[in-house]
Structure formats: structure tokens, C-alpha cells
Design a protein around this motif. Structure first.
Motif, mmCIF file in Angstrom:
data_model
loop_
_atom_site.group_PDB
_atom_site.id
_atom_site.type_symbol
_atom_site.label_atom_id
_atom_site.label_comp_id
_atom_site.label_asym_id
_atom_site.label_seq_id
_atom_site.Cartn_x
_atom_site.Cartn_y
_atom_site.Cartn_z
ATOM 1 N N SER A 124 30.488 31.575 -34.583
ATOM 2 C CA SER A 124 29.773 30.525 -34.209
ATOM 3 C C SER A 124 29.633 29.512 -35.179
ATOM 4 O O SER A 124 29.321 28.287 -34.610
ATOM 5 N N LEU A 161 14.876 27.055 -31.793
ATOM 6 C CA LEU A 161 14.666 26.130 -33.012
ATOM 7 C C LEU A 161 14.949 24.699 -32.776
ATOM 8 O O LEU A 161 14.376 23.917 -33.507
ATOM 9 N N GLY A 162 15.800 24.348 -31.942
ATOM 10 C CA GLY A 162 16.398 23.077 -31.831
ATOM 11 C C GLY A 162 15.274 22.165 -31.067
ATOM 12 O O GLY A 162 15.031 20.979 -31.587
ATOM 13 N N LEU A 167 22.169 21.503 -43.239
ATOM 14 C CA LEU A 167 22.410 22.816 -42.708
ATOM 15 C C LEU A 167 21.990 22.832 -41.247
ATOM 16 O O LEU A 167 20.954 22.761 -40.656
ATOM 17 N N ILE A 168 23.070 23.477 -40.526
ATOM 18 C CA ILE A 168 22.719 23.992 -39.246
ATOM 19 C C ILE A 168 22.862 25.646 -39.130
ATOM 20 O O ILE A 168 23.794 26.155 -39.399
ATOM 21 N N THR A 169 21.727 26.257 -38.707
ATOM 22 C CA THR A 169 21.793 27.583 -38.452
ATOM 23 C C THR A 169 22.432 28.048 -37.161
ATOM 24 O O THR A 169 22.361 27.571 -36.104
ATOM 25 N N LEU A 179 24.090 32.080 -35.281
ATOM 26 C CA LEU A 179 23.831 33.579 -35.375
ATOM 27 C C LEU A 179 24.778 34.479 -35.827
ATOM 28 O O LEU A 179 24.545 35.548 -36.065
ATOM 29 N N TRP A 209 18.908 29.237 -29.353
ATOM 30 C CA TRP A 209 18.197 29.753 -30.224
ATOM 31 C C TRP A 209 18.621 29.050 -31.631
ATOM 32 O O TRP A 209 17.628 28.878 -32.444
ATOM 33 N N ARG A 259 16.249 36.102 -39.845
ATOM 34 C CA ARG A 259 17.313 36.079 -41.002
ATOM 35 C C ARG A 259 17.175 35.009 -41.948
ATOM 36 O O ARG A 259 17.451 35.195 -42.958
ATOM 37 N N ASP A 262 18.170 32.483 -36.124
ATOM 38 C CA ASP A 262 16.983 33.126 -35.940
ATOM 39 C C ASP A 262 16.089 33.214 -37.223
ATOM 40 O O ASP A 262 16.527 33.361 -38.306
ATOM 41 N N SER A 270 27.790 33.479 -43.391
ATOM 42 C CA SER A 270 27.136 34.692 -42.365
ATOM 43 C C SER A 270 27.289 35.967 -43.308
ATOM 44 O O SER A 270 26.675 36.023 -44.618
#
Lengths: 500, 500
Positions: A160, A125-126, A152-154, A156, A379, A385, A382, A353
Motif C-alpha cells: 500500500s 489518522l487522516g 511522509l504518508i504512513t 500499513l 487508518w 508502529r 498505525d 515497510s
């Protein structure tokens, strides 16, 4: 819509108080839920569950197995197990199922081309975000951004997410010390960090709270202070922990003592912030709005407001860990909304989460790293999600599930207080807490052994319920948990307490 | 089946050597792949990609964006972007797409009830594993277990896989020091770990290698030694790093120098293991079979065998990080298979993620923690990624894709050597490496700037290719990469080198 009011304690053994008409119908979301639990085997797991567990045991540690579910047959608030037992599930996969099992609207989403393609073409994604990425987040996760946090930083998982907030804090803290985003790193910093030495790998710390839980990777575990068995034998950073108030219950009978306890803890907290400046300055403070794994420990809104202000005063970023408390179960979407923080005093980071299924960190733009690739991995979350969270958020809004949970929680608390005030609970139950926090209710049992016995007996009586801390029982039902489930839960609790 | 042999260098500008008939047809797996790249915009990303990136930039750092793909239109080895450009993708989402985009067999899996229900009923695997869990792993991930490692812990990403191996190593190391699994923790250990102090939080370390990359969480980042920008400003454990051999190429012209270099590095490594015993004993050694992010750095099989034996001699567990090298791209399913380790000398842990889509740790039963909940978290992996891995493994076996990749890689290496020996590459390309390691090929460019220019020009010529280290170009195509893609890749490389 179910508009049936539940009889008052005097009229039913279940002790549920009458409550107002709800804005929600579980039937819409989960059309053919079971009418109640049914346990067919003497023990849970039964023989088929035990055989499946032993089968896993060949290659994975099976000692933590509790129930071996048949997820395909489970429905709504009911977990079906390998032996065909049907359990009312108020633990919800350690508080991580938001709406229920096999919710038709979510299964429909899973069968779309969009979801299938997102599942099988997993991006880095980055660097290679899907062309729809902004839209997926803008119409989903970003619609529930905590006030003041539009970045927003996603990630997993919750651990994390917290470690990402730690890293952003450390980078922003050092940037401030350095004099701004445009001041370059020194050669000494660049060289020494490669040897894990300061100044490049700085002697900074994250302050957390005793009994807090923030995950079990090496950074998050250093902040976690739940139980020794989570930490023993694992190297940890020399980071400080402040005491968290030990409130006395019922709250209205212990107002002065609790105020004094919170004051004592705030003073100790500030003392650590000050003293650490000469050793390992605190770059970030992390706190859960309710210390969950540590035993559902609460404090007042004023206490949390002070925590935030004192962190700011001493230059530490403020991270609110809503991994377990987030997504509506406390009766507000984010638990920290209740604190009433002033504009400009919002947390610097809010992590999530579990029930969100997607994980990540909301933050402010001033904690974006000054250079690319500083906060990066393959990643970075995801997309499926994120899609799932978007649909869940839509359903939560459509069915007004946060308000529903606030209301269900209020009446449930009244019912429990009635049971816990009865002879059935005498000497067995204490410190009932969480009133006003939706269905996020908890109580202590007299001993750890009694707690474990209670949880085990609830299960064979058809209710999957969870513990936390040393001797606490915690409720973590889904957001579709309603009156009919509450009746069963309270009734079974009363029955089991009498048997103990 | 495509049986067409490719013309030798003398007959075609693409310089591909003739190779034997393959056991694989990409047509079976990807029926209507594009016939080649096509770039419509002057730059990549074009205007639509840039707009989508800017849209993300409102709430997320966009500076690392490279291409904004339209995953729904992508196919096999070809990535389609927001502007309709079609790129041959030999970077594959940082080496994490195994078979290709939109592989019909995988999309079919995603549309099954089994997958949809697994996606939407996400379990806390450690306590509530699905009744099918053993079967899903036994028929999937466990069929590719590295020799001697029959235990499997699933995780969500490579970093957490490595940190899980670290934690297991620390626990097993302390257990050995303590005198076995039945010796209880002392009160001092249980108390001190809650303060992050020894002996409960022991002063032990993980030894890694300079240029190694093991992830970017706090434990894994302490082992990572790739680039300062990955590490600066982040606190790190005081863990040691040993030098990794700097081999000279071509290997056959530098045999003695390289042997001496490996000997020197092994001696330095052993010295650190010995000296650390009096400060922070090394509980585990972690190594990638090819140091990938660090610049595709190789060493001999004998060097790796010695690493393993010396770790054992000094009581350190041995972790092989196959997050990037695993799943076939090097021409064996696991890259460390080539080392020829004797029975009983297998690694203690092998970690994986990326192309497997599922992540985790294979290990031996002696490193199972002695008590439950010591290695535990909410999700402990994701069943849908285990299902995806199972189907991918089935397809890899059915289409003999590992052998295919070994064979494609051999001929591809010959073609590149031909191009790199020509005037087009003179003074620009050096240290071509990875022969014998499937398509896991790499070379250095004369300067970092030239590398970046090369990668950029390849993209506008229709090939998405990646860098690593300071000035390295790395190939990470999918396992369905075949002759027709090789022709395009080598031809474009030759064209771009001439233009540089």
C-alpha cells in the motif's frame, strides 16, 4: 563491547577474516542471547511444529509454513520453534525483524501506558490524529527521512506504500498536464472516472523492471515481475517493464561486459519511456535499489543515477522502493544513499515497510494532492508502529547499528569468498554478490533444486536462511547480527556445502 | 445495570420512547465515563487543536483533520480533544472503534506479556505462524465466522481484504475454466502473465454497484463507485457497475414503487452479467449489505437474496463486504445474516475490518488456491489485532452487546422519528432510514451545505457525528452506546435542527 577479533581463514575452518573493533555490543540490546543453535528433532518442524501447522491447516492454507516458532522463547538473532529447536535466524521474517526477537527495550516500550493506549484507541489518522502525532513522527520516522524528502504518508504495508506513491504520481502527472493545481477537473473527467473510463481514469502507466517486486495488491502486482506464480490468473494493468541488467560476477573480471549490459538496459528503458507516450504514458518509474525477491540483482550506482535522470527527462516521477532494502541492512540507512544523486535529483518517492515495522512513503511537497480526501483511507497507518519505529531508530542510532552492519558485512563477505573459493563449494555456488552492501549478501546455487536442498539442510543444522529468485540464497540477518553469529553462519554453510 | 426507562416523547423534549430493561451495563465495561459532553472552546478544534494540526501540516496534508484528540483522556463513548473539549462520539473513527476509548479490559490485554511479545515479534504469518496461531483464531475470530464460511485469511485492512477476495475469485474462476485444480497452467499463461497480458493476466472483472465503496487501492478502487474525488486521475480496470436501488422513504408508503425499483435494478444487473461474458466475464460480484460511504443506501432482504442467486446462476463468486457493516452495529453480528440465505447459498466471501480491528476474509475451502504462494505476502495480518479482536468478541458476547445495540437502535429510531416529524426538522431532514438495523441509522439533509452545517454545529454542541454520500448524516456509535448517550444525541440533534 566485544572486541575479540576473529582468526583469519588460515587459522580457522570458519574462514572469517580479522576485523576491526566494533562500536556495538549485542549484549547491551539482547542480554542473554543463546550461545548458538541447537536442533533436537530430526526434521524442522518437528512433531509439535507439524501438529501446530496441521491445526492451522483446518482453516488456513498451511503449505507455505516453514517453521512454527515459539516467539515467546525466541531471543535476539535466535528463533525458538515449537519443538524447542533453537535456530540462528538470518531470514528474519522475510527481512522484517530489525533488531531481534524480544529485545528488552522494545518489550519495555510495549508495556508503557502510551503504547497500550495507542494500541487500543486506534485513530482514523487522516481526520482524528492524536495530539502527539507530529511529535511521534518528528522524533522518529522523520529523523531518517531521505535527503530532500520531508513529507511522509504512513500506510500499513509495503504494497500500500507503493500504491500510495503510484496514486500521488498519477495525480501529480495529470495536474501537470492540466496546467496546475488550480485548474479544475472537467465534468467529463468527473463523470468518466465513475465508469472507470478515460479521461477521468487515465490511460497512464507505471514502469517497473523485470524481476522487480513491489507487492501483491492489484496495482503493485501489475508492477511486480518476480515470478509467474505470483501473477497468473490475476488481471493486471497494461504497464510496461524494462529489462534490468544481468551483471556477470565477479564484477572486477567483467567490467566491460557489465558496462555494456547496463548501457543496453538504459537504452531499452528510455525507448519504452518514449514509445509509451503515444499509448499509455509512464507517470512513474519504480525500482528497488537491489531487486530482492527477484534474486538479489544489483547494478552500478551510475546505472541508477542514469535511471533517475532519464525518468526526469521524460516527465516520469521516480519511486525508490526501499521496502526490503531500507533500514540499514545494506550498510547505509537507505540503500539509495550510495547512488550519490545530486541535490535536486533525489527520488520523488521513497517507500518503506518491513524492518521499519511502520510503513509509508517519503515524498516532496509538490506531490501533495491538490485537494483533500484524494489520498485518504480510514487508518492511514498505525500509531503503535510509528512508536515502535521511533524506538528502533533510537536504538539503531545509539548502538551505531548501521555502521556495525556495514563492517560485519565486509568481513562476512571475505569469509564467504574464502569458503566459496574452496573445494566445498566447487560447482555448487556462483555469483556471490552484495559486497559493500552490508550483510545484504547473496549467491546462486547451481540449480533451483540444489538451492532448496541447501536451505533445508541449513535449517536442520540450526540456521534459518532464505531463498529468492530461481536459485538464489539471500542473507537478511538483523542489524544486531555480529561476529559470533557470522562464525556460526559461515561454518554451517561450509559444512552443508560439503554434505551436498 | 441501568434499568431506568426513558420517558416518552410527550414527557421529555428528547423524544425517546420507553424501552425494555437492557442486558447490558456500560458501567461494567467503562467504569467512569463522562456524564455528558462539554465544549470549552468557541470552535472545535480550539487553539491547541489547531496548533497541533498545523504542526502535522508541516509534513502531512492537514486539510482532512476534523478533531485533534487526546486519546489518553478519552473514555468510552467520549472523545476528549487537545483543548479539553469532551465530545460524545457517534462516528467512532469512521466506524472503527467497537467498544469505546480506553476500555479497561482492553488496556489490560495490551499490558500482558502475550500482547507485548506479539507486538514486538511480528511474524511473517504465512511461513512462520506462532505456535498459538490456531488457538488465537479458534477462540477468537473463528467463533464469529459467518454461517458456512469456515476458512479465514487475515489481512491488514479492509481494502486488502477485498482485494484478497478478488484474487481468490479470479484464481478459482480460471481454475474452473481450466478444468480443475490439477490442470496445470499453460506455458502461454505463465509467459503472458509476466507481461500483464492475457491469457495469463485474464480479461476478467469484478462487478460492483453504483455508490458502493470497497477501498482505495487499485483493485478495490476500481470497484468503488462512491465519489469522483476518490477516483479521478487514477487508472482503473474496465469493470462494470450495476445500479443499486434508489428506495423511497418511508418504506411503508412506497412499497410498490420500491419493489419495481429493485426489480429494475436486478434486471439491469443480470443483463450486465450476461453481456460481460463476451467481453470481460464477471468472476465476482461485491456488495455491501448497506452502501455506507455511498450514503447509507438500503435494499430489501429479498433483493439481496436475488443478487446472490443470480450471481451463482452466472458463475460469479459472491463477496459480501462487511468492512463497515460487520461486528454488531446493525443489530446482528453480520448485517447479511438478516437476508435469510438458504444453506448452500451463503456468500462465497465475507470481508471485514474496521470495528473488528483485525481485517480479513472468511471464505469456503473451495476457494483456497490450488498451489502455495499464490495468495501470500510478508505479514498476512497482524497477531496483535487478532488478539484484540478475540478479547473484543469475548466482551461483546459477555455483555450481549449485539442485542443491546439492536434494542438501543429501535428506541433511538423511534425518538428520531418523533424529532424529525416535528417542526424543528421540517424541510431540513428527509429519508430517515435504518430502522431494524440497530444503531446504523441515517437521514438526508435538504442540501449538502445543510448537512455540513449540521455536522459542524453538532460538534460545537458536543457531538462528533459523521456524514456520508452527498447530503447524508450517518450514525456509527460504538456497541456500548446506550440510553444515556441516546438522550444526549437526540436532544442535541433537536437543538441544532432548530438553530439551522
Amino acid at each position: 563491547m566485544f572486541s575479540r577479533t576473529i582468526r583469519s581463514a588460515s587459522k580457522t575452518p570458519l574462514a572469517l577474516q580479522s576485523i576491526a573493533v566494533r562500536h556495538f555490543s549485542s549484549l547491551d540490546l539482547i542480554p542473554d542471547e543463546f550461545s548458538g543453535p541447537s536442533v533436537k528433532t530430526e526434521k524442522v518442524p518437528g512433531p509439535k511444529g507439524l501438529a501446530a501447522s496441521a491445526d492451522v491447516g483446518i482453516f488456513q492454507d498451511p503449505r507455505t509454513h516453514v517453521v512454527i516458532p515459539n516467539y515467546e522463547e525466541s531471543k535476539g538473532n535466535y528463533l525458538v520453534d515449537a519443538d524447542g529447536n533453537v535456530l540462528l535466524d538470518v531470514f528474519a521474517q522475510i527481512s522484517s525483524i530489525g533488531l531481534g526477537y524480544n529485545v528488552p527495550a522494545l518489550l519495555e516500550l510495549a508495556k508503557t501506558d502510551e503504547f497500550a493506549k495507542a494500541a487500543m484507541n486506534r485513530p482514523a489518522l487522516g481526520s482524528f490524529p492524536p495530539v502527539q502525532w507530529a511529535e511521534w513522527l518528528r522524533t522518529g520516522l522523520l529523523t531518517v527521512q531521505p535527503k530532500g524528502l520531508d513529507q511522509l504518508i504512513t500506510t500499513l504495508c509495503g504494497s500500500s506504500a507503493n500504491e500510495t506513491a503510484f496514486k500521488c504520481s498519477f495525480m501529480a502527472y495529470r495536474q501537470r498536464e492540466r496546467g496546475g493545481p488550480d485548474v479544475p477537473f472537467t465534468k467529463e473527467e468527473m463523470d468518466s472516472c465513475m465508469d472507470n473510463h478515460s479521461p477521468g481514469a487515465p490511460q497512464l502507466s507505471v514502469l517497473s523492471f523485470k524481476s522487480g517486486f513491489h507487492g501483491r495488491l492489484f496495482g503493485s502486482l501489475s508492477a511486480t515481475r518476480s515470478k509467474a506464480i505470483h501473477k497468473v490468473d490475476i488481471p493486471a494493468f497494461d504497464w510496461p517493464a524494462a529489462p534490468f541488467p544481468e551483471l556477470k560476477y565477479p564484477l572486477n573480471e567483467n567490467v566491460k561486459e557489465n558496462e555494456a549490459e547496463e548501457k543496453r538496459c538504459l537504452e531499452e528503458y528510455e525507448k519504452i519511456l518514449v514509445e509509451s507516450k503515444s499509448t499509455r504514458p509512464v507517470a512513474a518509474v519504480i525500482i528497488e535499489p537491489i531487486l530482492s525477491e527477484g534474486g538479489d540483482r544489483h547494478a552500478s550506482n551510475e546505472y541508477f543515477r542514469q535511471l533517475r535522470l532519464i525518468a526526469k527527462k521524460h516527465g516520469a516521477y521516480f519511486i525508490v522502493d526501499e521496502v526490503q532494502t531500507g533500514v540499514g541492512a545494506t550498510g547505509t540507512f537507505w540503500a539509495h544513499e550510495k547512488w550519490g544523486l545530486q541535490e535536486g535529483e533525489e527520488p520523488d518517492f521513497v517507500t518503506f515497510s518491513k524492518k521499519m515495522q511502520a510503513a509509508g512513503v517519503f515524498h516532496k511537497k509538490d506531490t501533495r494532492p491538490n485537494a483533500p480526501y484524494r489520498n485518504y483511507n480510514t487508518w492511514m497507518g498505525d500509531p503503535i508502529r510509528a512508536l515502535q519505529a521511533r524506538e528502533m531508530i533510537r536504538l539503531i542510532k545509539q548502538h551505531d547499528l548501521v555502521r556495525h552492519t556495514a563492517s560485519t558485512g565486509s568481513s562476512l563477505a571475505e569469509s564467504f569468498k574464502s569458503v566459496f573459493g574452496s573445494s566445498a563449494a566447487s560447482g555448487k555456488v556462483m555469483n556471490f554478490r552484495g559486497e559493500g552492501d552490508g550483510t545484504y549478501l547473496a549467491w546462486d546455487m547451481a540449480t533451483p533444486q540444489l538451492r532448496d536442498a541447501f536451505v533445508g539442510k541449513m535449517r536442520v543444522n540450526g540456521v534459518q536462511i532464505g531463498g529468492c529468485g530461481e536459485q538464489t540464497v539471500r542473507l537478511r540477518p538483523m542489524l544486531t547480527f555480529g561476529e559470533k553469529h557470522a562464525e556460526i553462519l559461515v561454518g554451517t554453510t561450509e559444512k552443508v556445502l560439503k554434505e551436498l
